[in-house]
Write a protein that holds these residues in place. Structure first.
Motif, PDB file in Angstrom:
ATOM      1  N   UNK A 149       0.740  -1.130   0.170  1.00  0.00           N
ATOM      2  CA  UNK A 149       0.050   0.086   0.091  1.00  0.00           C
ATOM      3  C   UNK A 149       0.721   1.186   0.073  1.00  0.00           C
ATOM      4  N   UNK A 150       1.829   1.321   0.916  1.00  0.00           N
ATOM      5  CA  UNK A 150       2.672   2.441   0.854  1.00  0.00           C
ATOM      6  C   UNK A 150       3.450   2.743  -0.532  1.00  0.00           C
ATOM      7  N   UNK A 151       3.851   1.531  -1.335  1.00  0.00           N
ATOM      8  CA  UNK A 151       4.623   1.522  -2.299  1.00  0.00           C
ATOM      9  C   UNK A 151       3.789   2.207  -3.589  1.00  0.00           C
ATOM     10  N   UNK A 152       2.526   1.705  -3.474  1.00  0.00           N
ATOM     11  CA  UNK A 152       1.294   1.943  -4.403  1.00  0.00           C
ATOM     12  C   UNK A 152       1.018   3.716  -3.943  1.00  0.00           C
ATOM     13  N   UNK A 153       1.014   4.058  -2.792  1.00  0.00           N
ATOM     14  CA  UNK A 153       0.641   5.419  -2.739  1.00  0.00           C
ATOM     15  C   UNK A 153       1.674   6.439  -2.827  1.00  0.00           C
ATOM     16  N   UNK A 154       2.869   5.847  -2.894  1.00  0.00           N
ATOM     17  CA  UNK A 154       4.120   6.532  -3.328  1.00  0.00           C
ATOM     18  C   UNK A 154       4.118   6.654  -4.884  1.00  0.00           C
ATOM     19  N   UNK A 155       3.860   5.634  -5.518  1.00  0.00           N
ATOM     20  CA  UNK A 155       3.712   5.755  -6.932  1.00  0.00           C
ATOM     21  C   UNK A 155       2.887   6.525  -7.270  1.00  0.00           C
ATOM     22  N   UNK A 156       1.435   6.533  -6.813  1.00  0.00           N
ATOM     23  CA  UNK A 156       0.468   7.507  -7.190  1.00  0.00           C
ATOM     24  C   UNK A 156       0.908   8.967  -6.675  1.00  0.00           C
ATOM     25  N   UNK A 157       1.581   9.353  -5.736  1.00  0.00           N
ATOM     26  CA  UNK A 157       2.103  10.659  -5.228  1.00  0.00           C
ATOM     27  C   UNK A 157       2.864  10.975  -6.147  1.00  0.00           C
ATOM     28  N   UNK A 158       4.124  10.314  -6.652  1.00  0.00           N
ATOM     29  CA  UNK A 158       4.912  10.654  -7.723  1.00  0.00           C
ATOM     30  C   UNK A 158       4.334  11.206  -9.226  1.00  0.00           C
ATOM     31  N   UNK A 159       3.312  10.225  -9.529  1.00  0.00           N
ATOM     32  CA  UNK A 159       2.470  10.470 -10.667  1.00  0.00           C
ATOM     33  C   UNK A 159       1.826  11.815 -10.816  1.00  0.00           C
ATOM     34  N   UNK A 160       1.073  12.032  -9.485  1.00  0.00           N
ATOM     35  CA  UNK A 160       0.455  13.403  -9.275  1.00  0.00           C
ATOM     36  C   UNK A 160       1.289  14.349  -9.353  1.00  0.00           C
ATOM     37  N   UNK A 206       4.090  14.529 -10.834  1.00  0.00           N
ATOM     38  CA  UNK A 206       4.684  14.832 -12.295  1.00  0.00           C
ATOM     39  C   UNK A 206       3.811  15.612 -13.009  1.00  0.00           C
ATOM     40  N   UNK A 207       2.472  15.124 -12.964  1.00  0.00           N
ATOM     41  CA  UNK A 207       1.383  15.978 -13.400  1.00  0.00           C
ATOM     42  C   UNK A 207       1.344  17.395 -13.171  1.00  0.00           C
ATOM     43  N   UNK A 208       1.311  17.585 -11.876  1.00  0.00           N
ATOM     44  CA  UNK A 208       1.308  19.026 -11.358  1.00  0.00           C
ATOM     45  C   UNK A 208       2.250  19.678 -11.925  1.00  0.00           C
ATOM     46  N   UNK A 209       3.662  19.291 -11.885  1.00  0.00           N
ATOM     47  CA  UNK A 209       4.802  19.977 -12.481  1.00  0.00           C
ATOM     48  C   UNK A 209       4.610  20.311 -14.114  1.00  0.00           C
ATOM     49  N   UNK A 210       4.216  19.299 -14.646  1.00  0.00           N
ATOM     50  CA  UNK A 210       4.188  19.362 -16.217  1.00  0.00           C
ATOM     51  C   UNK A 210       2.947  20.476 -16.427  1.00  0.00           C
ATOM     52  N   UNK A 211       1.826  20.626 -15.650  1.00  0.00           N
ATOM     53  CA  UNK A 211       0.855  21.521 -15.874  1.00  0.00           C
ATOM     54  C   UNK A 211       1.341  22.796 -15.500  1.00  0.00           C
TER      55      UNK A 211
END
Length: 189
Positions: free
Chosen positions: A4-15, A17-22
């Motif tokens: 769960x922690x690894x999946x949350x960390x992946x989701x956080x990094x994806x989010x 990345x998206x915020x930085x791109x926008x």
């Protein structure tokens, strides 16, 4: 728990990345837009499509202001600049006659604080046979000329403005350009 922690960390990094791109796009695109000049060179040896089936050959030495130029199928605007002189052509749908179109343009001119129509209107014609009227106007520190034509359920309005000295130098080229105004409903947009 580790999964769960690894999946949350992946989701956080994806989010993130998206915020930085926008954020990069929201800052980068306006910066790029402001770095590009508003006026661009324009071919002065062939007709330029204003819109609504209207074309004009721009005056030699003019540049097109892309922030004010919008051609469409039934209307359009083209703003040319010759140094500090503005040469604006506007095409709009219209169902009246030439007198009504000229009156509407005069009202818009005099509706701006400090602007006055001067002198008498003269009849004019383009090389393609469009008949219209021409007049002059003044504004604080500026002078101007307006022309209006009616063709195919559209008005073709031309306004030219600048300081008197600049106008005196550029009006012959602008007059030659306005004589090339052409309405052709089959003109490609």
């Amino acid at each position: 728990m580790g999964w769960v922690a690894r999946r949350q960390l992946t989701n956080l990094l994806g989010a993130l990345s998206l915020v930085l791109a926008l954020a990069g796009l929201s800052v980068g695109l306006p910066a790029l837009d402001s770095a590009l000049p508003a006026d661009r060179s324009v071919a002065t040896d062939r007709p330029y499509v204003v819109g609504g089936g209207v074309t004009v050959v721009p005056p030699a030495g003019s540049r097109i202001d892309v922030t004010e130029t919008r051609p469409t199928d039934d209307s359009g605007t083209a703003l040319f600049r010759l140094g500090p002189v503005r040469y604006l052509i506007t095409v709009r749908p219209f169902d009246g006659d030439l007198d009504a179109a000229a009156g509407r343009l005069r009202e818009r001119i005099t509706g701006t604080a400090g602007y006055q129509v001067t002198g008498t209107e003269l009849t004019v014609a383009t090389g393609s046979g469009l008949a219209g009227v021409q007049g002059g106007y003044t504004a604080p520190g500026r002078g101007g000329r307006y022309l209006v034509f009616v063709a195919g359920g559209r008005t073709i309005e031309v306004t030219v403005s600048g300081a008197d000295l600049d106008l005196g130098r550029t009006l012959p080229a602008i007059d030659a350009s306005t004589r090339t105004l052409r309405y052709d409903p089959a003109e490609p947009e």
